[in-house]
Structures are given as structure tokens and as C-alpha cells.
Design an enzyme around this catalytic site. Structure first.
Site, short mmCIF file in Angstrom:
data_model
loop_
_atom_site.label_atom_id
_atom_site.label_comp_id
_atom_site.label_asym_id
_atom_site.label_seq_id
_atom_site.Cartn_x
_atom_site.Cartn_y
_atom_site.Cartn_z
CB THR A 89 -0.94 -0.01 1.22
OG1 THR A 89 -1.77 -1.16 1.15
CG2 THR A 89 -1.80 1.24 1.26
CE LYS A 171 -5.61 0.21 3.90
NZ LYS A 171 -4.80 -0.77 3.11
CG ASP A 344 -2.85 0.64 -3.03
OD1 ASP A 344 -3.73 0.04 -3.66
OD2 ASP A 344 -2.75 0.59 -1.79
#
Length: 557
Positions: A89, A171, A344
């Protein structure tokens, strides 16, 4: 302050489940208005975490909302690449708006080891400031400290300080890596609502969004209806103690994890982004503004349930709908905006379902390759039983030799480790740091790179390990366990994890599709050209993609 329409969007998108979409005859296409030659007033950069090229194409025929708009009216690059080996990520998000691979951004993984740090926890999280006292990689102060290059927003602010740069995500690492250190606003979801860096005060907009979040979380969710395209996915698969594949995202009141691992999370993030655009009047002033949006639910769903069950199918359907509502909101506000949507990294389904679906060779990684077991094995082989000789974060990726080893001990540990790993039937290859460092930075079509070229794109000398362990394809890097947490993951150098869609859209542009490989690092120079922002070619790894079908070149300065 939230305006009435923004508040309505928050409530409409983040709340109740809806019934399946009924297929209808397509409406006649509106008369096209050519895209303006002037720079767009707002850049909307969207990253859908773990939205692989495979997942994108699997459901493409069913899109009716925002993904339908992007794929039928925009420039479609279905074979985009997160071209590096460490498809995680943080590295993936670091490439999207910097134009640079991890070898330049410095973000080699979600976590790496700094054996020279004074703190007891040597494991460093990509979005933390490990120098803060009393912190560790699980309890940290979020920071953009480790990102070594500017983002597009940062470059835009240098060229015009009036530019507003906003980043919101599920996130922290997505918000931080896409927004960069100079973002005006960076917010990510937590159990308390959307939060930012330590010391940042909560403005009225965010307070209102967090109130909506709290109200929604306090209500149960009976789950989502199963769309017709998901019916064939509806069968249970057992992985350890977990049964997955038939979920509808039902949750009890107050269940934050249930909210986070569901389409509800992305709906709220998009509603927050729409409200931020509205309240800050982004895209309505003389300069071009930019907002980056990290949609994290697809990744949480993929890890928790896999990529091929009802859970993932519902998530993609809901994502399409929520994106449609978001774009409709921007259209109603009359904003001249350009969208880029990508991911990603990709993802790989759990081996237990693959085994049921014509892939009996799928397997989970041998527990002997986990860092603790590997360390014990190698320590025994070199006569250092009970000692710490190797550090690692999982059964694949970077491995580090302990700094307390003498030169002779280190040589013995390296030789023993290479011999052991290269003989293991699940290991594709192991590269040494010297081998990777000696490899030139890759160029040319990313689909044709060798493994060591992919490794070189992930290599940052002061953070990368002494060895890089790469597993064979169809080996899931989560070992079998009686009690399973995550059932599936990503991070490999294989196309399941490297390939992602890259989609551009602006009102009036001529649709085209380019099936050949491009890279996510190509996004920054492509967007920079649209807003006439010069970017020195020697400062990035990407190239500009011409978004004009036929004659003309959007990359021409």
C-alpha cells in the site's frame, strides 16, 4: 461549514443499503462538447486500494455508475503497472502523485527495519516519525518524514502558492503519500472519525463529518442486497477457522471494524471529499486545486474475505455507485475537473477458493519461511543457536542481517541463508543487496521487466534489506493457521499484484483505450502537462501520456 447539499450527500451515500440495479436500455449518448483547451480547475486523484486490473476487468460489463463514466468516456489504460516488486500500500501510493518509483520516493514497503535506530522497536512504519519518544510501529505519530520527493500538489504549490492541496483517505499512509508534506489538509479514518497530524485542530467541516460518522456507526447495518452479477459467487469457502464468500456486510451497532471493512467506509470518504470540495470552493478560483482520495475498503475486503466472493463483488458494485454519485455532485456544482483513478497495487484471492476453481496448485507459504522460523534455522546452521541473526517482516520481501554479527559471521549467515532459501520449493529467487544495486534502473515496457529490474525499482540503499526473498507465483504469503486473521494478501512481483487500471476523464474528452503497458508513475507528468506545469524529466521516472485521441498532443508544452 457543510452546505445543505453536502450534508444530504453524506447522509445519502453513507447510510442505507440499496436494492440491486435493474438492467435498463442505455440512454442515448448526449451530444459531445469538446474538452476545453484551458487547464482544469480541479484535479481529482482517486486511488482504489487493491483494485487490481483483474478485478476491474471482471466486473466491467456491469458498471452503471462512476466506473461506467470513466471507462466509456475517458482514456482507459487497463494495463497499468505498479511496476516495482514490493506491491504494498505505502509504496504504491507513493508512486501515484510523485511520478517516481520507490527507488526514488524511498518508500520501499509498508514497513522496513532500521537496525541502527536507538528505540527497541527496529521495525519502521512508512508513515511514522520513529524519532518520537515512546512510540513504536504500532503506536506512532503519523508523519510524511520518509517520503523523499515532492508530490504533484507540492509542485503546484511551489508554482502557485494559492493552490489548495487536500487529501482524504481511509488510511493514513494513503492520505500522506498522495497529499505529501505540504498538503493544506490531510485526513484519514480512525475509530474516532477522520483525524490528521498531531496538533492539527479539527475544523467545523471535519467535526460535522465526524458527527455523521458517529451517528452512522451507532446504527446497525442489515447488510447489502446481492446484485445479480454476484449470485454465482455465493458459496462458502473455509480457510482455517474462517468461512468466507457469502457475506453481505451486516454489522451490529458500534462495530467499527465492520464499518471499516465494508462499502460504508468508501461512501463516507467520498462524501467527505465532496463536502470538502464544496466548503473550500475547490476548483472555483483562478488557480487549479487538487484533491486526492484514498478509497481503502476494497483492500480491507480483499484481505478479510478474498477477491472473488460475494463480499468483493458487492464492494465493487457499491464503489461504482458511490463514484457515480460523487461525480454527479461535482457536475451539479459546475466544476471543471479532471479525474484520474488507479490503484496502489492488485491482489490475489485465497488459495482455498482457487483450489475449488480449477487451480489445485495454489498453496499457502511454508511456515518455515516466516522470519522467526527462518532465523532459528539459519542460527542453528551457523552454530549460533538462540541468537538473532536475521530480521524480517514476513515470509517474503526484505531480510536484514543483524548488525551485531562480525564480518565472518555475517558471511556465514548470508551463505547459509542463500543456500537454504534457493533450495526451497516455494522460493522463486533471492537477490543480494549487491546484485540489486548493480542493476541499472529499468526502462521500457513494464510488462517485460525481469524480476531483478522490478526489485531495482523498489530498491533504496539505506532502507532496503541485505537480501530480497521472492516467492513463486501461486504461493500465498500468509501461512496456514487454525485461526486465520487475513485470508489473502498482495505484495508479490507477479502481475496479479502489479497490474492496475489507470483511467483519466474530463468532460468532453474523446474516449480511447490503450491496452499496452504504462506505469502509475506516468500519472504525475500527464496531469502536470494538462495544467502547464513544467516538471524536469530527470526528477521523475514517469512519462507524459497523451490523452488526446487522434491528432493533437496533451503532452505538448
Amino acid at each position: 461549514m457543510l452546505k445543505r447539499v453536502a450534508a444530504a450527500l453524506l447522509l445519502a451515500t453513507a447510510m442505507a443499503p440499496v436494492t440491486p440495479v435493474v438492467a435498463q436500455s442505455p440512454a442515448p449518448a448526449p451530444t459531445a462538447t469538446p474538452a476545453p483547451a484551458t487547464p482544469p480547475k480541479l484535479i481529482v486523484a482517486i486511488s482504489v486500494d487493491q483494485f487490481s486490473a483483474d478485478l476491474f476487468s471482471e466486473y466491467r460489463q456491469y458498471y452503471t455508475g462512476g466506473l461506467k463514466r470513466l471507462t466509456s468516456e475517458g482514456a482507459v489504460f487497463p494495463r497499468g503497472y505498479q511496476s516495482h516488486a514490493a506491491t504494498e500500500t505505502c509504496p504504491g501510493h507513493s508512486t501515484i502523485l510523485t511520478g517516481s518509483r520507490p527507488s526514488r520516493t524511498g518508500i520501499i514497503a509498508n514497513n522496513w527495519f532500521d537496525l541502527g535506530t536507538k528505540r527497541e522497536d527496529k521495525n519502521v512504519y512508512c508513515a511514522e516519525d520513529e524519532s518520537q519518544p515512546g512510540t513504536d510501529s504500532d503506536h506512532y505519530e503519523a508523519s510524511p518524514l520518509h517520503l523523499k520527493v515532492p508530490t504533484l500538489g507540492g509542485r503546484m504549490k511551489i508554482a502557485n502558492p494559492a493552490t489548495r492541496v487536500v487529501s482524504v483517505s481511509g488510511k493514513d499512509r494513503a492520505a500522506i503519500m498522495m497529499g505529501g508534506p505540504t498538503a493544506d489538509q490531510a485526513w484519514w479514518l480512525s475509530p474516532k472519525g477522520y483525524v490528521s497530524y498531531k496538533g492539527v485542530s479539527v475544523p467545523p467541516l471535519v467535526a460535522k463529518v465526524n458527527d455523521v460518522f458517529a451517528q452512522r456507526l451507532a446504527q446497525p447495518n442489515a447488510g447489502f442486497e446481492l446484485p445479480a452479477q454476484c449470485v454465482s459467487k455465493d458459496f462458502a469457502v473455509q480457510a482455517g477457522n474462517r468461512s468466507v464468500g457469502t457475506g453481505r456486510f451486516a454489522r451490529q451497532a458500534g462495530d467499527y471494524n465492520g464499518f471499516r471493512i465494508s462499502p460504508e467506509q468508501d461512501a463516507l470518504t467520498l462524501a467527505f471529499a465532496a463536502a470538502a470540495i464544496d466548503s473550500m470552493s475547490l476548483g472555483k478560483q483562478a488557480q487549479t486545486d487538487i484533491i486526492s482520495i484514498g478509497l481503502s475498503a476494497t483492500d480491507y475486503v480483499g484481505h478479510t474475505y478474498g477477491t472473488e466472493g460475494t463480499e468483493s463483488c458487492i464492494q465493487v458494485d457499491r464503489l461504482d455507485r458511490e463514484l457515480g454519485a460523487f461525480f454527479d455532485k461535482l457536475d451539479k456544482d459546475g466544476i471543471d475537473y479532471v479525474v484520474v483513478l488507479t490503484a496502489d497495487h492488485g491482489g490475489h484471492d485465497l488459495p482455498e477458493r482457487h483450489q475449488l476453481n480449477a487451480m489445485p496448485m495454489e498453496q499457502r507459504v511454508d511456515k518455515a519461511l516466516t522470519p522467526k522460523a527462518l532465523n532459528a534455522t539459519i542460527a542453528d546452521k551457523v552454530g549460533m543457536t538462540g541468537k538473532k541473526v536475521i530480521w524480517g517482516d514476513g515470509p517474503a520481501g526484505d531480510l536484514y542481517f543483524d548488525k551485531g554479527l562480525t564480518t565472518a559471521q555475517r558471511a556465514k549467515v548470508e551463505a547459509a541463508t542463500l543456500t537454504y532459501l534457493r533450495a526451497h520449493p516455494q522460493v522463486q529467487t533471492v537477490f543480494t543487496k549487491a546484485e540489486i544495486a548493480a542493476t541499472p534502473s529499468p526502462s521500457g515496457p513494464p510488462e517485460s521487466w525481469s524480476l531483478i529490474q522490478e526489485a531495482r525499482a523498489s530498491f533504496y540503499p539505506t532502507r532496503s534489506g541485505d537480501l530480497l526473498l521472492l516467492l513463486k507465483p501461486r504461493v500465498m504469503s500468509i501461512p496456514e493457521s487454525a485461526v486465520m486473521g487475513a485470508v489473502a494478501t498482495h505484495g508479490s512481483p507477479w502481475d496479479t499484484d502489479r497490474r492496475v487500471p489507470i483511467l483519466f476523464w474530463r468532460k468532453g474528452m474523446q474516449h480511447f483505450e490503450q491496452p499496452l503497458g504504462v506505469e502509475t508513475v506516468d500519472i504525475l507528468p500527464t496531469l502536470a502537462a494538462l495544467i502547464k506545469l513544467p516538471v524536469p524529466k530527470d526528477e521523475i521516472d514517469g512519462r507524459c501520456l497523451d490523452l488526446i485521441a487522434g491528432d493533437g498532443d496533451s503532452c505538448a508544452q
